[in-house]
Design a protein around this motif. Structure first.
Motif, short mmCIF file in Angstrom:
data_model
loop_
_atom_site.label_atom_id
_atom_site.label_comp_id
_atom_site.label_asym_id
_atom_site.label_seq_id
_atom_site.Cartn_x
_atom_site.Cartn_y
_atom_site.Cartn_z
N UNK A 1 -68.44 1.64 -48.96
CA UNK A 1 -67.13 2.29 -48.84
C UNK A 1 -66.28 1.44 -47.90
N UNK A 2 -65.28 0.78 -48.47
CA UNK A 2 -64.50 -0.22 -47.74
C UNK A 2 -63.06 0.23 -47.57
N UNK A 3 -62.54 0.14 -46.35
CA UNK A 3 -61.16 0.52 -46.08
C UNK A 3 -60.33 -0.65 -45.58
N UNK A 4 -59.04 -0.66 -45.95
CA UNK A 4 -58.14 -1.75 -45.57
C UNK A 4 -56.70 -1.24 -45.51
N UNK A 5 -55.85 -1.86 -44.69
CA UNK A 5 -54.43 -1.50 -44.71
C UNK A 5 -53.79 -1.94 -46.02
N UNK A 6 -52.83 -1.18 -46.49
CA UNK A 6 -52.18 -1.50 -47.76
C UNK A 6 -51.51 -2.87 -47.73
N UNK B 1 -67.34 -0.07 -43.83
CA UNK B 1 -66.71 -1.13 -43.06
C UNK B 1 -65.22 -1.12 -43.34
N UNK B 2 -64.45 -1.65 -42.39
CA UNK B 2 -63.00 -1.67 -42.54
C UNK B 2 -62.44 -2.99 -42.01
N UNK B 3 -61.29 -3.37 -42.54
CA UNK B 3 -60.42 -4.36 -41.92
C UNK B 3 -59.25 -3.58 -41.36
N UNK B 4 -59.02 -3.68 -40.06
CA UNK B 4 -57.96 -2.90 -39.43
C UNK B 4 -57.37 -3.69 -38.26
N UNK C 1 -74.32 3.74 -41.86
CA UNK C 1 -74.65 3.14 -43.15
C UNK C 1 -76.15 3.27 -43.38
N UNK C 2 -76.54 3.69 -44.57
CA UNK C 2 -77.96 3.85 -44.87
C UNK C 2 -78.65 2.49 -44.94
N UNK D 1 -77.65 -4.03 -46.62
CA UNK D 1 -77.53 -5.42 -47.08
C UNK D 1 -76.25 -5.68 -47.88
N UNK D 2 -75.83 -4.72 -48.70
CA UNK D 2 -74.61 -4.89 -49.48
C UNK D 2 -73.38 -4.84 -48.59
N UNK D 3 -73.39 -3.94 -47.60
CA UNK D 3 -72.28 -3.85 -46.65
C UNK D 3 -72.15 -5.15 -45.87
#
Length: 294
Positions: A100-105, A149-152, A271-272, A277-279
């Motif tokens: 589940x990845x988050x980022x600013x628009x 994880x996020x880019x913020x 994170x499980x 590993x994927x994250x």
């Protein structure tokens, strides 16, 4: 033993070509590809010889694509995505799990347009969920365990332990023909309260004693940019988002320069083990593609 067709392309040379086209530098591409500059340069030369066409030229701003290079670039990306996806599916070496990845628009286009499709091509069995939100909202969702994880940006909600990616370049933006009355409240087009640039702008205005009022508020960066282009309001945008219909405002307009923010990569703490590993693989790709970008 079957002979290789004289028209066959070297996939590793294509990877090097794509890296140079994206980074604009042989040295940067060589570092990313873990090769010497001379070895990578030789790959490009062999690729050009095979295609009988010049693909890259060196200019004042680094390596740029020729018309033939532009044509090859899109096709090369698709070929490599299909190839890597095929290898992962047949060999079973692809990662699994949920990311589940988050980022600013504001930065979604460079992430969604190239990086995320490349990641999924390499790991087709990973379930990817990508969302956009303000940096403050992303930080809270990461802390609640809703994101992997996020880019913020490092404002307005500071998180510890982030890995630096790049420094932003926020500027005051107005319509090209906009004329501001020095004694009138500054009309602003803003994102919601969790937006780092909203905080930067308001702090700068309050610090200088300049009055302001919010004419337009939206969660959409495109809506804010439209309000600026139409002359409805002034906003704070990344410099590279200025369009021909806008101009950068400064001290001549009664506005002081804005400090930059730090874009950072943050990992979630819930994170499980099966998904980690994927994250981590997506985080590594983000750092390789976007780390230390000016």
């Amino acid at each position: 033993m079957a002979e290789v067709s004289p028209q066959a392309l070297d996939l590793e040379a294509l990877r090097s070509f794509v890296a140079v086209a994206r980074l604009g530098s042989l040295a940067a591409a060589a570092a990313e590809r873990h090769r010497t500059v001379s070895a990578l340069s030789m790959q490009i030369k062999r690729l050009e010889a095979r295609l009988e066409s010049r693909l890259l030229v060196r200019g004042a701003r680094g390596m740029t694509l020729t018309a033939s290079g532009e044509t090859l670039l899109g096709e090369a990306r698709e070929l490599l995505r299909h190839h890597d996806g095929l290898v992962a599916r047949v060999s079973g070496r692809g990662l699994t799990g949920r990311v589940r990845f988050g980022m600013p628009e504001d930065y979604a286009s460079r992430l969604v347009g190239r990086l995320l499709p490349d990641f999924l091509a390499q790991h087709p069995d990973v379930v990817l969920e990508a969302v956009t939100a303000t940096s403050g909202e992303l930080a809270r969702r990461l802390e609640r365990g809703e994101l992997s994880l996020i880019v913020a940006l490092d404002r307005p909600h500071r998180l510890s332990g982030g890995e630096p990616l790049w420094r932003t370049m926020p500027v005051w933006a107005g319509a090209r023909e906009l004329a501001l009355a020095p004694d009138a409240p500054l009309p602003l087009a803003l994102h919601p309260v969790d937006c780092p640039y909203r905080q930067l702008g308001i702090e700068a205005l309050d610090g200088s004693g300049r009055s302001w009022h919010a004419v337009f508020t939206s969660t959409s960066i495109h809506a804010v940019e439209t309000a600026v282009e139409a002359g409805l309001a002034v906003s704070i945008l990344e410099r590279d988002r200025l369009t021909p219909a806008m101009r950068e405002l400064g001290e001549a307009d009664g506005l002081s320069p804005l400090p930059g923010c730090q874009a950072e990569l943050h990992y979630g703490r819930r994170v499980t083990a099966a998904s980690w590993p994927a994250v981590e693989a997506l985080g590594t790709l983000i750092k390789a593609r976007l780390g230390q970008r000016e």
